[in-house]
Design an enzyme around this catalytic site. Sequence first.
Site, PDB file in Angstrom:
ATOM      1  N   TYR A   3      -3.462  16.896  -4.097  1.00  0.00           N
ATOM      2  CA  TYR A   3      -2.721  17.883  -3.267  1.00  0.00           C
ATOM      3  C   TYR A   3      -1.081  17.498  -3.557  1.00  0.00           C
ATOM      4  O   TYR A   3      -0.710  18.741  -3.230  1.00  0.00           O
ATOM      5  CB  TYR A   3      -2.929  17.633  -1.567  1.00  0.00           C
ATOM      6  CG  TYR A   3      -2.550  18.697  -0.668  1.00  0.00           C
ATOM      7  CD1 TYR A   3      -3.274  19.892  -0.785  1.00  0.00           C
ATOM      8  CD2 TYR A   3      -1.665  18.570   0.046  1.00  0.00           C
ATOM      9  CE1 TYR A   3      -2.929  20.943  -0.052  1.00  0.00           C
ATOM     10  CE2 TYR A   3      -1.113  19.646   0.827  1.00  0.00           C
ATOM     11  CZ  TYR A   3      -1.808  20.676   0.840  1.00  0.00           C
ATOM     12  OH  TYR A   3      -1.406  21.805   1.574  1.00  0.00           O
ATOM     13  N   LYS A  27       4.483  20.118   2.734  1.00  0.00           N
ATOM     14  CA  LYS A  27       3.796  20.124   4.294  1.00  0.00           C
ATOM     15  C   LYS A  27       4.494  19.344   4.876  1.00  0.00           C
ATOM     16  O   LYS A  27       4.671  19.535   6.224  1.00  0.00           O
ATOM     17  CB  LYS A  27       2.112  19.930   4.155  1.00  0.00           C
ATOM     18  CG  LYS A  27       1.446  21.234   3.415  1.00  0.00           C
ATOM     19  CD  LYS A  27       1.402  22.573   4.352  1.00  0.00           C
ATOM     20  CE  LYS A  27       0.535  23.554   3.727  1.00  0.00           C
ATOM     21  NZ  LYS A  27       0.904  24.880   4.230  1.00  0.00           N
TER      22      LYS A  27
END
Length: 271
Positions: free
Chosen positions: A155, A162
Site C-alpha cells: 500500500y 491516507k
Amino acid sequence: MGILEGKKGLILGVANDKSIAWGIAKSCRREGAEIGFNYLGETLLKRVRPLAESVGSDFVEPLDVGDDAQLDEFFARVEARWGRLDFLVHSIAFAGKDSLKGNFRDVSRADFHLALDISAYSFVACARRAARLMGPGGSMVTMTYLGAVRAIPNYNVMGVAKAALEASTRFLAFDLGKDGIRVNAISAGPIRTLAASGVADFRRLMEKNARGAMLRRNVTREEVGNAAVYLLSDWSSGVTGEVHYVDAGFNIGAGDPGVEDAPSGAPSDRT
Ligand code: NAD
Ligand code: 0WE
C-alpha cells in the site's frame, strides 16, 4: 420517507458501477437525496452519465481534482444549479502504479507528491469550496483505508496519503465545526473496484481479510453506502472528525488467525 429527503449532495469519484462512490449514490438515492456527479475524462462520461440518469440525476460535470481551475469551474456550476449544498462525498484516490509495489523507500518525489495531491489535498480543496455552499447541518465524508494506520504490504505511499487524509478530516472538522458542518471518514475493508483491479494479489488480500474479520467475510459496496447515508444524515448530528470503520471488524482483530510463515532464519516457537 427517506432520511436524506430534501437534501442535495455531490458524490465525487464514480468511475463505473463497481465504484464505492456508486454504492454510496444508490443508498443516498434510496433515502431521497438529489445527487450531482463528476467525471474524469470523456471515457468515463460514457459510464457515469447512464448511471447518473438511473438515479434521476442530470448533473454530471467534468472535474479533475488535480486542477484548481476545474475545481473552481465545477463548484461554480454546482452553485448555479442548486445555490446550496447539504453534503459532499469524496471517493477519489490515485498513486502511480509503480509506487504500489516494491519497496516504499524507493518512492520518487514526483510519485509522493502525486499520491498526496490527488488522494489527500483534493479533499481539502473540495471541502473548502463545498463549505461555502453549506449551512449548519452540512456533512462531508471521504473514503480511507486501514493502510493509513498499519504498514500493509504494497500500500506504500497510499498509506502515507491516507494518513494525511485522515488528519485532514480532523482539521476540517475543527474548522468547519464552527459553522455546524461535520466531516468524517469511512475506512472500508477491501472491495473489488477499478482502483483495486490494478493491484497485484488483491484476491489473496481479500481472502486474508475475510479470514481475519470478526464477521469472517468482506464488506459490500451497499454496506459502505448505508454507513455513508448515516454519516450524511441528521442521525449522526453529534459525530464529527471520526474515522468510521466499515470492514466487518477486521481492524480490531489480530489479523489472519491462520498460521503465518516466520521469516527464514527468525527464531521460532515452533519446534
Ligand atoms: P474507483 O476506481 O471506482 O474510484 C476511484 C475514483 O477516483 C475514480 O472514479 C477515478 O476517476 C477517481 N480519480 C482518480 N484520480 C482523479 C482525479 N485526478 N480527479 C478526479 N477523480 C479522480 O475505486 P474505489 O475503490 O471505489 O475508490 C474510491 C475510494 O475508496 C478511494 O479513495 C479509495 O482509496 C477508497 N477505498 C477503496 C477500497 C477498496 O478496497 N476498493 C478500500 C478502502 C478505501
Ligand atoms: O485505496 C485503494 C486503492 C488506491 C489506488 C489504486 C491504484 C491502482 C492502479 C490508487 N492508485 C492506483 N493507481 C493505479 O495505477 N485501496 C484501498 C485498494 C487497495 O489498493 C492496494 C491495497 C488495497 C486494499 C494496494 C496495495 C495493497 C493493498
